[in-house]
Each structure stands twice: as C-alpha cells, then as structure tokens.
Design an enzyme around this catalytic site. Structure first.
Site, PDB file in Angstrom:
ATOM      1  N   ASN A   1     -41.059  58.850 -97.244  1.00  0.00           N
ATOM      2  CA  ASN A   1     -41.299  59.035 -98.879  1.00  0.00           C
ATOM      3  C   ASN A   1     -42.651  58.778 -99.532  1.00  0.00           C
ATOM      4  O   ASN A   1     -42.812  58.719-100.550  1.00  0.00           O
ATOM      5  CB  ASN A   1     -40.115  58.098 -99.795  1.00  0.00           C
ATOM      6  CG  ASN A   1     -40.750  56.402 -99.810  1.00  0.00           C
ATOM      7  OD1 ASN A   1     -41.720  56.319 -98.749  1.00  0.00           O
ATOM      8  ND2 ASN A   1     -39.981  55.515-100.653  1.00  0.00           N
TER       9      ASN A   1
ATOM     10  N   LYS B   1     -43.601  46.235 -96.136  1.00  0.00           N
ATOM     11  CA  LYS B   1     -43.929  45.302 -95.044  1.00  0.00           C
ATOM     12  C   LYS B   1     -44.833  44.170 -95.423  1.00  0.00           C
ATOM     13  O   LYS B   1     -45.669  43.169 -94.435  1.00  0.00           O
ATOM     14  CB  LYS B   1     -44.443  45.889 -93.814  1.00  0.00           C
ATOM     15  CG  LYS B   1     -45.597  46.901 -94.214  1.00  0.00           C
ATOM     16  CD  LYS B   1     -46.159  47.385 -93.012  1.00  0.00           C
ATOM     17  CE  LYS B   1     -47.534  47.947 -93.429  1.00  0.00           C
ATOM     18  NZ  LYS B   1     -48.398  48.454 -92.259  1.00  0.00           N
TER      19      LYS B   1
ATOM     20  N   SER C   1     -39.431  42.343 -85.843  1.00  0.00           N
ATOM     21  CA  SER C   1     -40.826  41.856 -85.865  1.00  0.00           C
ATOM     22  C   SER C   1     -40.753  40.233 -85.263  1.00  0.00           C
ATOM     23  O   SER C   1     -39.493  39.684 -85.487  1.00  0.00           O
ATOM     24  CB  SER C   1     -41.122  41.648 -87.285  1.00  0.00           C
ATOM     25  OG  SER C   1     -42.228  40.609 -87.476  1.00  0.00           O
ATOM     26  N   ALA C   2     -41.649  39.879 -84.632  1.00  0.00           N
ATOM     27  CA  ALA C   2     -41.635  38.273 -84.068  1.00  0.00           C
ATOM     28  C   ALA C   2     -41.643  37.420 -85.412  1.00  0.00           C
ATOM     29  O   ALA C   2     -41.166  36.126 -85.110  1.00  0.00           O
ATOM     30  CB  ALA C   2     -43.332  38.145 -83.575  1.00  0.00           C
TER      31      ALA C   2
ATOM     32  N   TYR D   1     -39.211  39.415 -96.930  1.00  0.00           N
ATOM     33  CA  TYR D   1     -39.682  40.291 -95.833  1.00  0.00           C
ATOM     34  C   TYR D   1     -39.052  40.012 -94.355  1.00  0.00           C
ATOM     35  O   TYR D   1     -38.373  40.775 -93.714  1.00  0.00           O
ATOM     36  CB  TYR D   1     -41.073  40.508 -95.692  1.00  0.00           C
ATOM     37  CG  TYR D   1     -41.667  41.296 -94.423  1.00  0.00           C
ATOM     38  CD1 TYR D   1     -41.528  42.590 -94.078  1.00  0.00           C
ATOM     39  CD2 TYR D   1     -41.973  40.479 -93.171  1.00  0.00           C
ATOM     40  CE1 TYR D   1     -41.765  43.212 -92.868  1.00  0.00           C
ATOM     41  CE2 TYR D   1     -42.479  41.116 -91.984  1.00  0.00           C
ATOM     42  CZ  TYR D   1     -42.243  42.573 -92.057  1.00  0.00           C
ATOM     43  OH  TYR D   1     -42.460  43.181 -90.884  1.00  0.00           O
TER      44      TYR D   1
ATOM     45  N   LYS E   1     -35.831  41.683 -91.811  1.00  0.00           N
ATOM     46  CA  LYS E   1     -35.833  41.581 -90.661  1.00  0.00           C
ATOM     47  C   LYS E   1     -34.395  41.234 -89.953  1.00  0.00           C
ATOM     48  O   LYS E   1     -33.964  41.887 -88.896  1.00  0.00           O
ATOM     49  CB  LYS E   1     -37.475  41.571 -89.912  1.00  0.00           C
ATOM     50  CG  LYS E   1     -38.399  42.349 -90.353  1.00  0.00           C
ATOM     51  CD  LYS E   1     -38.297  43.636 -89.803  1.00  0.00           C
ATOM     52  CE  LYS E   1     -39.326  44.608 -90.192  1.00  0.00           C
ATOM     53  NZ  LYS E   1     -39.335  45.913 -90.194  1.00  0.00           N
TER      54      LYS E   1
ATOM     55  N   GLY F   1     -48.010  29.277 -95.073  1.00  0.00           N
ATOM     56  CA  GLY F   1     -46.931  30.073 -94.499  1.00  0.00           C
ATOM     57  C   GLY F   1     -47.296  30.212 -93.117  1.00  0.00           C
ATOM     58  O   GLY F   1     -46.467  30.878 -92.320  1.00  0.00           O
TER      59      GLY F   1
END
Ligand code: WQD
Length: 345
Positions: free
Chosen positions: A34, A87, A127-128, A152, A156, A304
């Site tokens: 998109n 992401k 994702s890890a 996010y 996942k 984080g």
C-alpha cells in the site's frame, strides 16, 4: 510451471530483497503493497536487478479484505510471504490501536483469503522481539517467549499464534493452511548492486541507518546508547543478519513448504548469524571497512533495550539448509554504498 508467491509488503526493505531472490530461484512473484512506508525506489530497483519489467504489482492495503480476496481470485497463489505491517517499536507504544488494527487485520485478511481459495502456504515475518528480555542465550526456537515490551512485539507474538491456530484448524481439511514463522534478529545492509536497501522515514531508530546517515552528514552525531552494560565492552550485543542472507532464508523456507518437505504443518526458525556483535564493534567495523571516521558519542541507555540477544541457528542450518554467508564487512560496505547511492538521487 513456476509456482506463484505473493509478497505482501514487497516494495519495502526486506520484501524487495526477498522478491529479487525469489525471482532468481525461478518463482513467479506478485507484489502487493500500500506504499504506506515506502516509495517506488526499491520496486524500481528490483526491476533493474532482475531485468524484469513485468512483475505484477497490486497497490492495495491488506486491511481491505475485498482487495485481498480479489487478488486471490485473479492469481493462483501457491504461497504468501507476509511482510505488510508497521514496524516502529516506539511508534507502536504511542499508537497501539493503529498498530494492532493494521498488523492483525492485514494478516487475518491474508489468512482468510488463503483459506477461501483452497488453502495456502503462509510464511510469516516474525522477529526476535518475541523472546523479550530472555537470559537464555543464545535463543533457540524452544526458548520460551516472554511478555513483549511493545504493541509492535505483541503483534508479532499474536500473529505467530494466529497462524499456528489457523494451521491447526485447517489441518486435514480441503483448505489446509501450512505455516512457517521466521524470527529475524537484526536485519541490516543492502543489495550488492546498491539499487535496493533500507529507506527509513524521518530520524532512523535503528543503528545501521543512523550510522550511514551520520557518515553522509544527514545526522550530526551517532549516540551509542549505553557503555555500562555487563558485556565485554559495555555496549549491547545483537545478532546482525545481512538482508540478502535473510532473503535467501525466505527462499529456502518457501521451497520447503512448496516441495512438501515440512516436518510439521507449522514451523518456526530463527534467522540470524549465531554470532553476537557489540554496538561498539559494529561501529568500529563500519569505520574500518569504509575507511572513514564516524562522529559518535556515548549516551545514556535507551529505555526498553535488552542487553544481549543472539540466535542459535542450528535448526535453520540443518532443516532449511541455509546459513548466513556474507561477512559483517561486506554487509556494512553495502549499507554505505546504498546510502551514497541515495545521496546521488
Ligand atoms: C541495535 C543496538 C541500541 C540506535 C529493533 C526492534 C526489533 C527489530 C529490529 C524491526 C541497540 C543501539 C541504536 C542508535 C545505538 N524490529 N543503538 N544508537 O532495538 O535491537 O531491534 O529493530 O523492525 O524488533 O526492537 O535494533 O537497531 O534499534 O538497536 O546505540 O542510534 O544499537 O541501543 O543496542 P533493536 P536497533
């Protein structure tokens, strides 16, 4: 006849590299995007690299079920590689509704359309980040997932679970969905042609685009977030995986599905190098291989951040017959070549 692979988000950073490798491996590729987080730069680059001007391109939003279902009506899709998602970790904390809606709805639509069309093979771009702040290093696919620190990351984890449940529910039916989740570590670098690469919008959050933009003069100074961690040089450890190697892992996984080589109907693979590298080591390697001095300083830790994470890649090596091949030097040279190429555009 060549098998048809739909790449959702195929005009983006990883999607464009995957499209190139799929075409090189003889697959017919359909791209859907998109264009919410990219322009046509990478898709044009893909056409140049592959010499193919006829790659079907659907400018659709996968959150639009009608559009996705119509695409499946028009194309006889054998497998989907699903990248179409937001992401940015920080943005997801600020705008959780937008992240949950976009990342979950688009994936549900792909799954439903696939199921409506007699089943399909689905490769999910995970994702890890699903491992959270684990202390079991390196992580294997069996390492328990820990609560994610961002919406996010939650999307996942949720999409992995949704895929597993759909595979389970459709197993043995007339519309079987088979699934693989690939858990990427830290994808970096660009295609050796420098025709495709990462195009971050605004100030990059990730390390390598910030480094290349600093080197080219778009940013004044790189901040290394913390040098007082309990690691060899005090900076965080990550597993930086070259984007071309990563793309080849997708080809291996799709072939495994399409050639009927899966051992379970839902499988998970870590995709990394298996080698931890510190932020300082990566910065030093970038300076050395590209023969330049980077303006950087040590800054406070970034909230984080996990101290260290890297992959045990045994399963991908043995089952997919894949392993990371490009050296960190080649990868960092390619990232710099891409940045320089962008500057000339
Ligand atoms: C790597 C290291 C930073 C920027 C994130 C997502 C993950 C995945 C990839 C993708 C850390 C340090 C960074 C800077 C720095 N998702 N750093 N200065 O955080 O490991 O992973 O991106 O779409 O889900 O969480 O990657 O590149 O941001 O950071 O010192 O300006 O570099 O502290 O140690 P991260 P990153």
């Amino acid at each position: 006849m060549a098998k048809k692979v739909l790449v959702s988000g195929g005009a983006g950073y990883i999607g464009s590299h995957v499209t190139v490798e799929l075409i090189a491996a003889g697959y017919e590729v359909i791209v859907a995007d998109n264009m919410s987080n990219c322009d046509l730069t990478c898709f044009e680059g893909v056409k140049k690299i592959t010499g193919r001007d006829d790659i079907p391109f659907y400018e659709i939003d996968c959150c639009d079920f009608g559009a996705v279902n119509k695409l499946f009506d028009e194309q006889n899709i054998d497998a989907v590689i699903h990248f179409a998602a937001f992401k940015a970790v920080g943005e997801s904390v600020a705008q959780p509704i937008m992240y949950y809606r976009n990342n979950l709805v688009s994936f549900l639509n792909i799954l439903e359309a696939a199921k409506n069309h007699g089943g399909c093979n689905i490769l999910f771009s995970s994702s890890a980040t699903v491992y959270g702040e684990t202390e079991n290093l390196p992580v294997t696919e069996q390492t328990p997932r820990l609560p994610s620190t961002s919406p996010y990351g939650n999307t996942k984890q949720m999409c992995e679970d949704i895929l597993r449940d759909v595979v389970f529910a459709t197993s043995g039916s007339d519309e079987p969905v088979k699934g693989i989740s690939l858990r990427y570590f830290n994808p970096i670098g660009a295609h050796p042609s420098a025709l495709i690469g990462e195009l971050p919008r605004g100030v990059p959050n990730n390390l390598v685009p910030f480094i290349t933009q600093t080197a080219i003069g778009k940013r004044e100074c790189l901040s290394i977030f913390g040098n007082d961690y309990n690691t060899k040089d005090g900076t965080c450890l990550r597993d930086y995986i070259d984007v071309v190697d990563l793309a080849k892992a997708h080809v291996a996984a799709v072939s495994r599905m399409l050639d009927g080589k899966m051992k379970e109907d839902y499988e998970i693979f870590n995709i990394g190098t298996g080698k931890p590298l510190s932020v300082q080591e990566l910065v030093d390697a970038f300076e050395k291989v590209n023969n330049l001095k980077l303006n950087y300083k040590i800054a406070p830790r970034r909230p984080g951040d996990v101290v260290a994470i890297w992959a045990d890649t045994t399963l991908a090596n043995e089952e997919l017959g894949w392993k990371a091949e490009r050296s960190i030097e080649e990868t960092l040279a390619s990232a710099w070549a891409w940045e320089k190429n962008l500057a000339e555009k």
